[in-house]
Design a protein around this motif. Structure first.
Motif: not given
Length: 298
Positions: A11-16, A105-111, A119-125
């Motif tokens: 449910d959360r996402f990050s990237a580099a 979104y919220e800053e805690a890597i939820g989109y 709701d936050k969705d890491g797959v969609a992100a």
């Protein structure tokens, strides 16, 4: 080259992104938020729809860069309390008012994307980020170069979020009571909050514990619901230099912490980067009296 990551329940996402010099650039939650938000704006605009029916949502402790984009570009931006029960419900309320809310979104890597899952969705992100990479690659750009373009257009924004440790709840109450009755050489009716920090003049105060919002006279009632713990947000600026900050201090409901969410904005990276440590230092040394109260540093 990019590295994309989700947490175990996706449910959360990050990237580099790997830069041209080989160094890795890890995007913050707020940077990803404005990248997703601005790309959503571009797609919405290209569909031919009127921007006066577009709205986006972010938590009140998230970056104000998307708020700035909304003000300049002409769509509606709404902030709410932290957590997707607030972000999702705020989006649903906006839909009832006739808006489309394709992103929040919220800053805690939820989109949050689209209208199906509020709701936050890491797959969609992950899918959305991959689409952005592909589109930018076709233009000879990278995600980081795109972000730098946004800074050039809307101003530079940088966050510095952390916390102080305090295991004694009465001490925390005492610290926040002092902030609400801050020593001043001028007498005034009502609450007396700090008026400056690190050379910046405080321009607004929103206290979601007592229900005070200096930007909403004469009632001074905040538009956001009250918080069960201590939570105060300050905005301050140096009008001459064009630098601004948003500083939110709040308690944690589960941990012995006084959290702070700090964002600076200005015309260039140097002015903001040199300002933020000064704000943190005055927050700890003067506002919270960290040494006096034995606060721990993160």
């Amino acid at each position: 080259m990019y590295v994309l990551a989700q947490d175990p329940d996706s449910d959360r996402f990050s990237a580099a992104e790997r830069g041209t010099n080989g160094a890795w650039i890890k995007f913050t939650g707020d940077q990803l938020g404005v990248i997703f938000g601005h790309r959503t704006l571009e797609l919405y605009r290209s569909s031919g729809k009127s921007l006066d029916k577009l709205a986006m949502v972010a938590s009140t402790v998230s970056s104000k860069m998307l708020e700035t984009v909304a003000r300049i570009e002409g769509f509606k931006f709404v902030e709410c309390l932290t957590g997707f029960k607030f972000i999702g419900n705020t989006a649903l309320d906006l839909v009832k008012m006739g808006y489309e809310v394709p992103f929040g979104y919220e800053e805690a890597i939820g989109y949050m994307f689209g209208s199906e899952i509020r709701d936050k969705d890491g797959v969609a992100a992950t899918v959305s980020f991959a689409e952005i990479v592909t589109a930018l690659h076709g233009q000879g750009k990278t995600v980081n170069s795109y972000l730098q373009e946004l800074y050039g257009r809307y101003g530079y924004f940088q966050t510095s979020n952390s916390y102080f440790i305090c295991t004694d709840p009465p001490t925390i109450d005492k610290i926040f009571a002092r902030i609400r009755s801050y020593p001043s050489i001028e007498s005034q009716a009502g609450p007396s909050y700090p008026r400056e920090i690190a050379g910046l003049t405080v321009t607004s105060v929103v206290d979601l514990t007592t229900g005070y919002d200096s930007t909403n006279p004469p009632s001074c009632k905040p538009s956001l619901p009250l918080s069960s713990g201590h939570m105060i947000q300050f905005r301050a600026e140096n009008a001459v230099e064009g630098t601004k900050i948003v500083l939110t201090t709040r308690t944690s409901g589960t941990e012995p912490k006084i959290k702070y969410y700090l964002e600076g904005s200005g015309k260039n990276t140097h002015s903001v980067a040199t300002l933020l440590p000064k704000v943190v230092a005055e927050l700890g040394d003067v506002w919270l009296e960290a040494d006096k109260h034995g606060l721990g540093y993160a």
